[in-house]
Design a protein around this motif. Structure first.
Motif, PDB file in Angstrom:
ATOM      1  N   GLN A   1      -4.739   6.174 -35.160  1.00  0.00           N
ATOM      2  CA  GLN A   1      -3.889   6.329 -33.984  1.00  0.00           C
ATOM      3  C   GLN A   1      -3.043   7.606 -34.075  1.00  0.00           C
ATOM      4  N   GLY A   2      -2.696   7.978 -35.292  1.00  0.00           N
ATOM      5  CA  GLY A   2      -1.862   9.164 -35.486  1.00  0.00           C
ATOM      6  C   GLY A   2      -2.634  10.473 -35.447  1.00  0.00           C
ATOM      7  N   SER A   3      -3.961  10.403 -35.307  1.00  0.00           N
ATOM      8  CA  SER A   3      -4.762  11.628 -35.299  1.00  0.00           C
ATOM      9  C   SER A   3      -4.688  12.311 -33.935  1.00  0.00           C
ATOM     10  N   THR A   4      -4.585  13.628 -33.960  1.00  0.00           N
ATOM     11  CA  THR A   4      -4.502  14.380 -32.707  1.00  0.00           C
ATOM     12  C   THR A   4      -5.796  14.260 -31.909  1.00  0.00           C
ATOM     13  N   HIS A   5      -6.929  14.393 -32.589  1.00  0.00           N
ATOM     14  CA  HIS A   5      -8.207  14.455 -31.871  1.00  0.00           C
ATOM     15  C   HIS A   5      -9.015  13.166 -31.931  1.00  0.00           C
ATOM     16  N   PHE A   6      -8.681  12.267 -32.848  1.00  0.00           N
ATOM     17  CA  PHE A   6      -9.537  11.092 -33.047  1.00  0.00           C
ATOM     18  C   PHE A   6      -8.787   9.771 -32.846  1.00  0.00           C
ATOM     19  N   SER A   7      -7.728   9.792 -32.064  1.00  0.00           N
ATOM     20  CA  SER A   7      -6.978   8.546 -31.885  1.00  0.00           C
ATOM     21  C   SER A   7      -7.834   7.475 -31.192  1.00  0.00           C
ATOM     22  N   SER A   8      -8.896   7.920 -30.477  1.00  0.00           N
ATOM     23  CA  SER A   8      -9.748   6.941 -29.786  1.00  0.00           C
ATOM     24  C   SER A   8     -10.547   6.091 -30.774  1.00  0.00           C
ATOM     25  N   VAL A   9     -10.576   6.498 -32.058  1.00  0.00           N
ATOM     26  CA  VAL A   9     -11.290   5.704 -33.070  1.00  0.00           C
ATOM     27  C   VAL A   9     -10.525   4.406 -33.372  1.00  0.00           C
ATOM     28  N   ALA A  10      -9.200   4.437 -33.175  1.00  0.00           N
ATOM     29  CA  ALA A  10      -8.344   3.311 -33.596  1.00  0.00           C
ATOM     30  C   ALA A  10      -8.822   1.948 -33.070  1.00  0.00           C
ATOM     31  N   PRO A  11      -9.081   1.809 -31.757  1.00  0.00           N
ATOM     32  CA  PRO A  11      -9.477   0.471 -31.283  1.00  0.00           C
ATOM     33  C   PRO A  11     -10.881   0.050 -31.690  1.00  0.00           C
ATOM     34  N   ALA A  12     -11.643   0.954 -32.293  1.00  0.00           N
ATOM     35  CA  ALA A  12     -13.014   0.603 -32.689  1.00  0.00           C
ATOM     36  C   ALA A  12     -13.047  -0.171 -34.002  1.00  0.00           C
ATOM     37  N   TRP A  13     -11.923  -0.191 -34.740  1.00  0.00           N
ATOM     38  CA  TRP A  13     -11.929  -0.881 -36.032  1.00  0.00           C
ATOM     39  C   TRP A  13     -12.006  -2.394 -35.840  1.00  0.00           C
ATOM     40  N   SER A  14     -12.860  -3.041 -36.622  1.00  0.00           N
ATOM     41  CA  SER A  14     -12.992  -4.504 -36.553  1.00  0.00           C
ATOM     42  C   SER A  14     -13.484  -4.998 -37.910  1.00  0.00           C
TER      43      SER A  14
END
Lengths: 135, 123
Positions: free
Chosen positions: B44-57
């Motif tokens: 979530q704290g990444s400038t370019h990759f915050s969209s990865v955050a909700p993919a974690w499961s």
């Protein structure tokens, strides 16, 4: 040279031929073996204050045209690195220990000659390195 | 009499051991949840990759003899396809700024302590 420079070069010397530190330049033929070395921090510090001991993380990303090719190269790299001690004058290094890998995954890069997506396999290692006191 | 005591002890052991799989599973599940939350927070704290955050499961598996959790970004979720770039970089070696080791390093001692406590309480 910094701790990063000397340790990274020592690990690179153990890696299979063709492994490069950092980004792979354009026009480099496949397969690609890109190594990253990070020195996350000082785990132990002497009372005299210069940093003494580090945990060094090594990541290797192997990319080839096929799953089997990438896995074979990953196996070669693991054999070359696992348990080996980087040799650096003025440093005492522990053996490289595997921290695991991932299954091959298809990237968004196309291999023009084969008209298929490039397959990558990441590998991860770490080792401890201590700077020997100067005498 | 000694025979009764031994039988009683064996019975208690059996009852206690019967509780173990469910309690170990709960510890593993809690560890997986902590890892998922930590990875998501870091992404979530990444400038370019915050969209990865909700993919974690994570997915749980196991039976009466073992419990396991597989934690990772789900490619089927939004942002999941970017996770390999975030953690491993491009095939040419660029990028790869995600911290894949940090959450594991933080969770491992917590989870081991919880398992130690659980097993200590059973004996």
């Amino acid at each position: 040279m910094s701790a990063y420079d000397v340790l990274a070069r020592a690990v690179l010397a153990l890696a299979p031929g063709g492994t490069l530190l950092g980004e792979i330049p354009d026009e480099t033929p496949l397969p690609w073996r890109s190594m990253r070395v990070s020195v996350p921090g000082v785990s132990e510090r002497s009372e005299a204050s210069p940093p003494q001991a580090f945990v060094v993380r090594v990541s290797l990303l192997i990319s080839a045209a096929t799953d089997t090719g990438a896995l074979r190269l990953a196996g070669e790299a693991t054999d070359a690195l696992e348990g080996r001690r980087p040799e650096v004058p003025g440093w005492l290094c522990g053996p490289l220990l595997s921290r695991g890998s991932s299954q091959p995954y298809t990237t968004n890069v196309t291999v023009q000659a084969a008209n298929k997506r490039l397959v990558s396999v990441p590998l991860s290692f770490e080792f401890a390195a201590a700077r020997l006191p100067e005498v | 009499m000694a025979d009764d005591t031994l039988r009683g002890f064996a019975h208690s052991l059996n009852v206690e051991a019967g509780r173990l799989p469910a309690e170990v599973r709960a510890v593993v599940k809690k560890g997986a949840q902590n890892l998922k939350d930590d990875y998501a927070r870091e992404a979530q704290g990444s400038t370019h990759f915050s969209s990865v955050a909700p993919a974690w499961s994570y997915d749980m598996s196991g039976n009466a003899f073992f419990s396991a959790a597989e934690v990772g970004p789900d490619k089927g979720r939004a942002g999941g396809a970017l996770a390999n770039l975030y953690y491993f970089g491009s095939p040419r070696g660029g990028g790869g700024t995600g911290d894949i080791d940090g959450p594991l390093d933080r969770e491992q001692p917590r989870m081991m302590r919880a398992l130690d406590d659980l097993l200590g309480g059973m004996l």
